[in-house]
Design an enzyme around this catalytic site. Structure first.
Site, PDB file in Angstrom:
ATOM      1  NE  ARG A 295      -4.155  -1.913   1.705  1.00  0.00           N
ATOM      2  CZ  ARG A 295      -4.979  -2.441   2.674  1.00  0.00           C
ATOM      3  NH1 ARG A 295      -5.002  -2.040   3.838  1.00  0.00           N
ATOM      4  NH2 ARG A 295      -6.148  -3.080   2.202  1.00  0.00           N
ATOM      5  CE1 TYR A 439      -2.157  -0.619  -7.946  1.00  0.00           C
ATOM      6  CE2 TYR A 439      -2.234  -2.444  -9.539  1.00  0.00           C
ATOM      7  CZ  TYR A 439      -1.550  -1.221  -9.109  1.00  0.00           C
ATOM      8  OH  TYR A 439      -0.453  -0.887  -9.778  1.00  0.00           O
ATOM      9  CD  GLU A 440      -1.730  -4.425  -3.425  1.00  0.00           C
ATOM     10  OE1 GLU A 440      -1.928  -5.078  -2.429  1.00  0.00           O
ATOM     11  OE2 GLU A 440      -1.116  -5.034  -4.269  1.00  0.00           O
ATOM     12  N   GLY A 441      -6.487  -2.602  -1.949  1.00  0.00           N
ATOM     13  CA  GLY A 441      -7.661  -2.028  -1.279  1.00  0.00           C
ATOM     14  C   GLY A 441      -8.128  -0.500  -1.896  1.00  0.00           C
TER      15      GLY A 441
END
Length: 596
Positions: A295, A439-441
């Site tokens: 992140r 992406y990655e949350g």
């Protein structure tokens, strides 16, 4: 036009001057990394990025990745560039020396990551995912797994992935269906399918090591029943070399909006042999070791693309002649003035410049905390650094990527119609930057993490790692002088942040939807205050350097001018964020579902 040049002077400022007294420096274990040494590393990294990676950015986007009978081919030149990258030691730059890494500070590594992403963000995904995978394996893997895989992954000889998402579940991983059946020898057999797997299959390394979330047969429902497994593409032989295929295949590569030179794969696992990483049913904790690392890196990815977009816009604004300056002709030798003379073009360029310098400054602060968390021999400093990293990780991921997309769009706007067509190269930055917000949350999930987990954690302890230094700086610099207008603006925004924090805490206890409704605005507000704090510090340092004299006066004057624009034109957005938070959820949730 894609004209990226690493912003080395500003990087050195962030690394060596801006955060000198933040309490995260002076780490004995990192004393060998002097400014001379790190400066040489940054200069060589810039050369590699500009000479090797940048020329492949446009061509890689045009060609994309190809799949033939399950084999993925990266664009022309990528394999050779990756070989040079690994041979030069860039894949192992921040790796643990225990596994063959060079152990450079994250404060340096994140600047190198920014350069790689600025030159060729698609390329960055291949070594970037591997770095995250090694972090998770080092933190949770058995000694046997570490010995077998970490040296080759750290060097870049083998690559790594993160296999979470399935077609029916993205953020809600509790619904995943991939199964892992224990075998008599301590291994497991995995069966299932994953989608959106970055670098899931490619031709750059001799083996690919997948970290896969799956369920054991007797696992509890939901996220409490998820385990993490290491599943290599090829099973290593006794000598450690890749051996037999392991039932891991790529069914297809996604046809994407951007990042076309990065292979995003649909992966199938068919009775694939894997090994447990960490404890059974504790896979989410192990995977989040990787995800939190990624992140921060995704935030840096956004910053890199934004810097490239800004530089492209500056080049065009100086070259393109259209109209005359409102204050009188500036270039009588030309049929028109360069568009950089026009106030609205200046507004766009200054906005882009501020977002990039502000994000780089925050990144430098967080990176120093990452180093302190890992290397400091002072337990109080380690604890404070850990709190600060936990608080700022969602901010770095969401704020940087939001602003990167805004910056890429402004670059296209500076080019006008020429920006909208492919030949200019700037529309690629819009396409490449968009995924980083997802992406990655997703960035909405980052905001929920901030207000739902980070703010209430330990009775608000994480916030103290941020509030205390900002408050102290305002108190120490609140008098008269050139900084006074900036301190006034920072103090007002900080006051709004404090009020918003109390408001969310109070309302959220009674109604969780109130916190959810405020989340995105709160994250932006916190990010703006963090940026304002960094700009005020930069201005203070620059005023002192100018008073001392020297050869770098133009750089420090530009720092002050950029900070002034931020406080005049961008920090006022903090007021809008506060007013939106204050309004609460009522109008957001009032419309009936059927009315949409």
């Amino acid at each position: 036009m894609q004209v990226y040049e690493a912003p080395l002077r500003d990087m050195r400022f962030v690394l060596n001057e801006l955060h000198e007294d933040d309490g995260f420096g002076g780490i004995a274990a990192l004393a060998e990394f002097t400014p001379d040494l790190t400066g040489a590393v940054l200069e060589e990294a810039a050369r590699i990025c500009q000479e090797v990676l940048l020329p492949l950015n446009r061509s890689g986007d045009e060609e994309g990745c190809h799949i033939e009978n399950g084999v993925v081919r990266t664009p022309k030149g990528f394999a050779d560039a990756y070989s040079q990258f690994v041979e030069g030691g860039w894949a192992s730059l921040a790796g643990d020396p225990q596994w063959g890494g060079q152990g450079l500070p994250e404060a340096v590594n994140k600047l190198v990551e920014e350069m790689i992403c600025g030159a060729n963000v698609s390329f960055s995904l291949y070594p970037g995912l591997t770095h995250g995978a090694t972090t998770a394996l080092a933190g949770h893997g058995s000694e046997d797994l570490k010995q077998a895989y970490l040296p080759k992954m750290t060097s870049g000889q083998w690559s790594g992935t993160m296999c979470l998402t399935e077609a029916h579940c993205g953020t809600d991983l509790g619904m995943l269906r991939t199964r892992a059946v224990p075998q008599g020898d301590g291994s497991y057999r995995l069966t299932g399918s994953k989608i959106f797997i970055s670098a899931g299959e490619h031709d750059l390394t001799e083996n690919i090591v997948h970290l896969v979330l799956a369920r054991l047969p007797d696992a509890p429902e939901g996220t409490k029943g998820i385990s993490l497994f290491l599943v290599p593409k090829y099973l290593p032989n006794a000598d450690g070399a890749p051996g037999a295929a392991n039932g891991v295949s790529c069914a297809a590569i996604e046809h994407k909006m951007g990042l076309k030179a990065s292979a995003t794969c649909q992966m199938n696992f068919e009775e694939s042999t894997g090994w447990l990483v960490g404890e059974p049913n504790k896979g989410m904790a192990a995977m989040f070791t990787m995800m939190n690392t990624e992140r921060v890196s995704v935030g840096i990815q956004g910053l890199g693309v934004a810097e490239a977009a800004y530089q492209a816009a500056v080049w065009y604004a100086k070259e393109r002649v259209q109209g005359r300056s409102l204050s009188g002709v500036k270039r009588p030798d030309l049929p028109a003035d360069p568009i950089i003379v026009h106030p609205d073009v200046r507004r766009m360029l200054m906005t882009m410049r501020c977002w990039n310098e502000g994000c780089r400054a925050i990144s430098g602060w967080v990176s120093r905390a990452l180093d302190a968390e890992k290397y400091s021999d002072d337990s109080e400093v380690r604890a404070r650094a850990e709190d600060f990293v936990a608080l700022m990780t969602p901010v770095v991921k969401a704020l940087f990527t939001d602003l990167a997309f805004d910056t890429a769009n402004l670059a296209v706007q500076c080019y006008g119609g020429h920006g909208y067509i492919r030949e200019s190269g700037v529309e690629q930055y819009v396409r490449d930057s968009r995924i980083a917000m997802i992406y990655e949350g997703t960035n909405g999930v980052q905001a929920l993490d901030l207000v739902g987990r980070k703010l209430p954690a330990h009775m608000g302890r994480y916030l103290r790692s941020f509030f205390h230094p900002v408050s102290a700086f305002i108190e120490e610099n609140g008098g008269e002088g050139p900084l006074q207008p900036m301190i006034v603006g920072l103090n007002q925004a900080f006051g709004a942040l404090q009020l918003a924090t109390g408001m969310i805490a109070q309302r959220g206890l009674k109604d969780p939807e109130e916190a959810g409704a405020a989340a995105t605005d709160y994250l932006r507000l916190l990010g703006l205050v963090a940026m304002g704090y960094c700009f005020a510090r930069a201005a203070k340092i620059s005023v002192a350097r100018l008073a001392e004299g020297g050869d770098d006066a133009a750089f420090y004057k530009a720092k002050i001018d950029t900070a002034a624009f931020f406080f005049d034109r961008l920090l006022p957005q903090a007021t809008a964020c506060f007013l939106a938070i204050k309004a609460g959820k009522k109008s957001m949730m009032a419309l009936e579902d059927e009315a949409f």
